[in-house]
Design an enzyme around this catalytic site. Structure first.
Site, short mmCIF file in Angstrom:
data_model
loop_
_atom_site.label_atom_id
_atom_site.label_comp_id
_atom_site.label_asym_id
_atom_site.label_seq_id
_atom_site.Cartn_x
_atom_site.Cartn_y
_atom_site.Cartn_z
N ASP A 65 -24.06 -12.18 17.56
CA ASP A 65 -23.45 -11.09 18.31
C ASP A 65 -24.04 -11.11 19.71
OD1 ASP A 65 -21.94 -8.24 17.05
OD2 ASP A 65 -22.61 -8.27 19.14
N ASP A 123 -5.64 -10.73 14.46
CA ASP A 123 -4.72 -9.64 14.82
C ASP A 123 -4.91 -9.17 16.27
OD1 ASP A 123 -7.20 -8.51 14.22
OD2 ASP A 123 -6.31 -6.62 13.57
N TYR A 136 -0.31 4.42 10.65
CA TYR A 136 -0.64 3.44 11.70
C TYR A 136 0.61 3.23 12.54
CZ TYR A 136 -4.84 1.81 9.15
OH TYR A 136 -6.05 1.73 8.53
N LYS A 185 2.19 1.77 7.19
CA LYS A 185 2.58 0.94 8.33
C LYS A 185 3.46 1.71 9.30
CE LYS A 185 1.59 -2.90 8.74
NZ LYS A 185 0.32 -3.45 9.30
N LEU A 189 -14.74 -8.30 18.30
CA LEU A 189 -13.78 -7.35 18.89
C LEU A 189 -14.34 -6.85 20.22
CD1 LEU A 189 -11.18 -5.57 18.61
CD2 LEU A 189 -12.64 -3.83 17.61
N ILE A 233 -18.21 -4.21 11.90
CA ILE A 233 -17.87 -3.82 10.53
C ILE A 233 -17.44 -5.04 9.70
CG2 ILE A 233 -16.42 -2.32 9.08
CD1 ILE A 233 -18.09 -0.66 10.97
N HIS A 274 0.22 1.53 16.15
CA HIS A 274 -0.05 0.42 17.08
C HIS A 274 1.06 0.34 18.13
CE1 HIS A 274 -3.54 -0.96 14.86
NE2 HIS A 274 -2.84 -0.85 13.75
N ARG A 309 0.84 -1.20 0.00
CA ARG A 309 0.00 0.00 0.00
C ARG A 309 0.88 1.25 0.00
NH1 ARG A 309 -3.63 -1.37 5.15
NH2 ARG A 309 -1.65 -2.30 5.74
N GLU A 320 -4.83 4.74 13.99
CA GLU A 320 -5.74 3.84 14.70
C GLU A 320 -6.42 4.48 15.91
OE1 GLU A 320 -2.46 3.40 14.52
OE2 GLU A 320 -1.66 3.04 16.53
#
Ligand SMILES: NC(=O)c1ccc[n+]([C@@H]2O[C@H](COP(=O)([O-])OP(=O)(O)OC[C@H]3O[C@@H](n4cnc5c(N)ncnc54)[C@H](O)[C@@H]3O)[C@@H](O)[C@H]2O)c1
Length: 371
Positions: free
Chosen positions: A198, A270, A94, A75, A240, A178, A96, A15, A118
């Protein structure tokens, strides 16, 4: 402002942080945009397209980092990039941080301003720069699941949509956020028999209202999951719990109740995964088999479709990048709470509480820099 886009160097990352269309929007507003040569190649954007859009091409990663007041990336920076980031440079990507102490320490040392995609957050608590990648991964989970259900790839040998006179495959989606919603749309469109589970009843009501007739909803609990896995061909993990590891909803002992060739796609891998037997895999080697059940657990699913992922990501990041370029980070973050929440490290001080807590570092209130 001078904006610079280095080429991503993390393994298999294709990307790029700005498309030629994004360059044009920034140049139109009087900004200068530098792009490292071949940065867009992996996403299908040639250097010529960037030049036509008004970019200045840089021959090396060193030159690209040196040129910009704001660095735009995809990244988190990796070790060879740490030393290229300068004091007072704004880095928008991003990060993290909580998952990497060396990265956190390196960015503190750099004295740069780290604004993390994020943690940019809207008033309704949604995360606008994470949503596009969840949309991609959710849609991809069905494409990959359908592929691995084929017999030569060790699946059950069932076609997702069936054919006239033959029932379609059954798809179970754990988590109706999502990822889960996008997976359900794709599976339903292909004609599968879909169930979304859910724990949020309000969410299930909403999904029941908007989804096609071949999508059913069901409360997520151990009893229901144990029943459903016996008859479903493709199971997608899309759970999540913000700030926590995903709960293990499908446990090791449940595999023996599944049919041979069932496919599990754990998109939540992840965050630790919601299927106990899932371990992160890569696009080179995406699956493994336990008890005749196929496991697909690629941690960066959007990486396989860089064209779509780049466009989806930059559609979401560009308005923020324009605001940062027009006003500078201090005024932009003061004016826009969504951007302010993206600030993680400023000039050597950690201003995001959970990053400071993760590594026992001193925490500074962001107001110190914005008032
Ligand atoms: N592998 C990849 O490439 C990739 C890409 C994007 C996102 N993800 C991951 O996918 C996961 C889902 O992301 P999202 O954006 O859909 O999150 P989301 O917050 O939109 O949705 C999560 C849903 O899980 C539900 N949930 C919580 N506990 C549950 C339970 N016990 N049973 C069933 N549902 C439960 C929540 O109510 C919520 O609706 C995250 O872990 C995210 O990091 C992975």
């Amino acid at each position: 402002m001078i904006i610079s886009v280095p080429k991503e160097i993390k393994n298999n990352e294709n990307r790029v942080a700005l498309t030629p269309a994004g360059v044009k929007e920034l140049v139109k507003r009087g900004h200068e945009v530098h792009v490292q040569q071949t940065a867009g190649e992996g996403s299908g954007f040639s250097d010529d397209l960037y030049v036509q859009a008004g970019a200045i091409m840089e021959p090396t990663i060193e030159a690209a980092y040196a040129a910009g007041e704001m660095i735009m990336k995809v990244k988190e920076p990796i070790e060879p990039e740490y030393g290229l980031i300068k004091e007072d440079q704004l880095v928008f990507t991003y990060f993290h941080f909580a998952s990497s102490e060396p990265l956190t320490n390196a960015m503190i040392k750099s004295k740069s301003i780290c604004l993390a995609y994020e943690t940019v957050e809207k008033a309704d608590r949604s995360l606008p720069l994470l949503i596009p990648m969840s949309e991609v991964a959710g849609r991809m989970s069905i494409q990959e699941g359908a592929k691995y259900l084929e017999k030569p790839l060790k699946g059950r040998g069932i076609l997702l949509g069936g054919v006239p006179g033959v029932r379609p495959a059954k798809v179970l989606i754990l988590g109706g956020g999502i990822v889960g919603t996008n997976a359900a749309k794709m599976a339903a469109g292909l004609g599968a028999d879909v169930t979304i589970m859910d724990v949020n009843l309000g969410r299930l009501r909403y999904l029941d209202d908007i989804m096609a007739a071949n999508v059913n909803t069901m409360m997520s609990n151990e009893y229901n999951i144990r029943e459903m896995i016996k008859t479903h061909d493709l199971i997608v993990g899309a759970v999540l719990i913000p700030g926590a590891k995903a709960p293990k909803l499908v446990t090791r002992d449940m595999l023996k109740d599944m049919r041979e060739g069932t496919v599990l796609v754990d998109v939540a891998v992840d965050q630790g995964g919601c299927i106990e037997t899932c371990e992160p895999t890569t696009h080179e080697n995406p699956t493994f088999i336990i008890d005749d059940v196929v496991h697909y657990c690629v941690a960066n699913m959007p990486g396989a479709v860089p064209y779509t992922s780049t466009l989806a990501l930059t559609n979401a990041t560009l308005p923020y990048a324009i605001e940062l370029a027009n006003k500078g980070w201090e005024i932009a973050c003061r004016d826009n709470k969504e951007l302010e929440l993206g600030l993680n490290i400023i000039k050597g001080e950690v201003v995001y509480k959970s990053v400071a807590d993760a590594f026992d570092l001193p925490y500074t209130n962001v107001d110190k820099f914005l008032n």
